[in-house]
Scaffold this motif. Structure first.
Motif, PDB file in Angstrom:
ATOM      1  N   VAL A 119       0.822  -1.197   0.000  1.00  0.00           N
ATOM      2  CA  VAL A 119       0.000   0.000   0.000  1.00  0.00           C
ATOM      3  C   VAL A 119       0.857   1.247   0.000  1.00  0.00           C
ATOM      4  N   GLY A 120       1.955   1.204   0.742  1.00  0.00           N
ATOM      5  CA  GLY A 120       2.833   2.354   0.822  1.00  0.00           C
ATOM      6  C   GLY A 120       3.512   2.670  -0.493  1.00  0.00           C
ATOM      7  N   ALA A 123      -5.516  -9.926   0.112  1.00  0.00           N
ATOM      8  CA  ALA A 123      -4.703  -9.903   1.324  1.00  0.00           C
ATOM      9  C   ALA A 123      -5.599  -9.783   2.555  1.00  0.00           C
ATOM     10  N   ALA A 124      -5.150 -10.378   3.646  1.00  0.00           N
ATOM     11  CA  ALA A 124      -5.886 -10.287   4.905  1.00  0.00           C
ATOM     12  C   ALA A 124      -6.072  -8.827   5.293  1.00  0.00           C
ATOM     13  N   GLY A 125      -7.279  -8.486   5.708  1.00  0.00           N
ATOM     14  CA  GLY A 125      -7.590  -7.118   6.090  1.00  0.00           C
ATOM     15  C   GLY A 125      -8.117  -6.267   4.967  1.00  0.00           C
ATOM     16  N   ASP A 126      -8.041  -6.756   3.712  1.00  0.00           N
ATOM     17  CA  ASP A 126      -8.576  -5.994   2.586  1.00  0.00           C
ATOM     18  C   ASP A 126     -10.104  -5.920   2.659  1.00  0.00           C
ATOM     19  N   LEU A 127     -10.648  -4.918   1.969  1.00  0.00           N
ATOM     20  CA  LEU A 127     -12.092  -4.734   1.865  1.00  0.00           C
ATOM     21  C   LEU A 127     -12.499  -4.884   0.409  1.00  0.00           C
ATOM     22  N   VAL A 128     -13.590  -5.587   0.168  1.00  0.00           N
ATOM     23  CA  VAL A 128     -14.078  -5.836  -1.193  1.00  0.00           C
ATOM     24  C   VAL A 128     -15.514  -5.360  -1.291  1.00  0.00           C
ATOM     25  N   ARG A 172      -6.360   1.243   7.952  1.00  0.00           N
ATOM     26  CA  ARG A 172      -5.782  -0.078   8.214  1.00  0.00           C
ATOM     27  C   ARG A 172      -4.435  -0.286   7.543  1.00  0.00           C
ATOM     28  N   GLY A 173      -4.189   0.477   6.450  1.00  0.00           N
ATOM     29  CA  GLY A 173      -3.008   0.211   5.644  1.00  0.00           C
ATOM     30  C   GLY A 173      -3.208  -0.985   4.731  1.00  0.00           C
TER      31      GLY A 173
END
Length: 277
Positions: A27-28, A52-57, A200-201
């Motif tokens: 992300v960075g 990836a874990a923590g992603d939003l769809v 969240r990054g």
């Protein structure tokens, strides 16, 4: 936006076929958004998408296009339990990860011995609940079952929406990956999710169901519930703008990727999963 019409095997947002980097590192890097056009494959598209874990769809499209069906089938197939609270569906944690939706493929063009993503990995049961599906239709179904049958939906619709967004807020605060039903007309919801992904990054990904209006209308008839002509026209304009922007290489603000699916591609998709690493 990076256009990927045929190379759906890419494993990292904007940088195909490189080893996966940690989420915050990806992300960075501010990689440009990726467009994955999975339309026009006559049902020979990916069987699974892994993020990836923590992603939003966000799953968006016309009413009756199959958003709820896709979320229930593809998220639940990864082996997760239903999420708790109003507005929540079922979730999962599965697959081999990537920030822009790495793909497990099936069909005639799958290399021999390739993972088609048809079954969850060995640790799914232990990790179920780390992702969830949030569908406004689930919330409405619960309210429909609880209120008097003769009460018009218009009278309790504000409460349904409040319950749906409260459930979404709880899911986001839990830190889990979330797959969200989106009608397309509420741009503020996508902005909210984009802010949450930045906090969240992690990444926000938009899945767009490109379904002809007559097919969507038929889908409404099959489920026994339709929308007014005025409302459907609003949805058509909103969905049309999103699809046209994606085809022109423009992603909504904050989106790491946009995935275009027609009805056969959505039907072929068996699993949406999330993985660490």
């Amino acid at each position: 936006m990076t256009l990927q019409r045929s190379s759906a095997y890419a494993t990292t947002a904007g940088v195909p076929a490189q080893p996966a980097a940690p989420v915050r590192e990806r992300v960075g890097a501010h990689a440009p958004p990726v467009l994955r056009d999975l339309r026009g494959r006559a049902g020979r598209g990916p069987r699974a998408l892994s993020f990836a874990a923590g992603d939003l769809v966000v799953v968006s499209g016309l009413p009756g296009s199959g958003k709820s069906t896709l979320i229930r089938r593809a998220v639940a197939a990864a082996g997760a339990r239903p999420a708790a609270g109003p507005g929540s569906g079922s979730g999962s944690d599965s697959g081999s990860g990537s920030g822009s939706g790495s793909v497990s493929r099936g069909g005639p063009d799958t290399p021999e011995g390739a993972d088609t993503g048809a079954a969850p990995g060995p640790d799914i049961a232990a990790e179920s609940g780390s992702a969830c599906g949030i569908d406004s239709q689930d919330t409405r179904d619960r309210w429909d079952a609880a209120v008097p049958r003769l009460l018009p939906y218009a009278l309790y619709r504000p409460f349904v929406r409040l319950a749906h967004y409260a459930g979404l807020r709880r899911a986001l605060r839990s830190g889990r990956s979330v797959v969200v039903h989106d009608c397309g007309t509420q741009a503020w919801v996508r902005r909210w999710l984009a802010r949450e992904a930045r906090r969240r990054g992690t990444g926000l990904h938009l899945m767009l169901l490109d379904v002809p209006p007559e097919v969507a209308r038929q889908g409404q008839r099959e489920r026994g519930r339709g929308v007014s002509g005025y409302a459907f026209a609003r949805h058509r304009r909103a969905a049309g703008r999103l699809i046209a922007d994606a085809e022109a290489g423009r992603a909504p603000a904050g989106c790491a990727s946009v995935i275009l699916l027609d009805r056969p591609a959505a039907t072929a998709l068996d699993r949406i999963g999330f993985t660490s690493g």
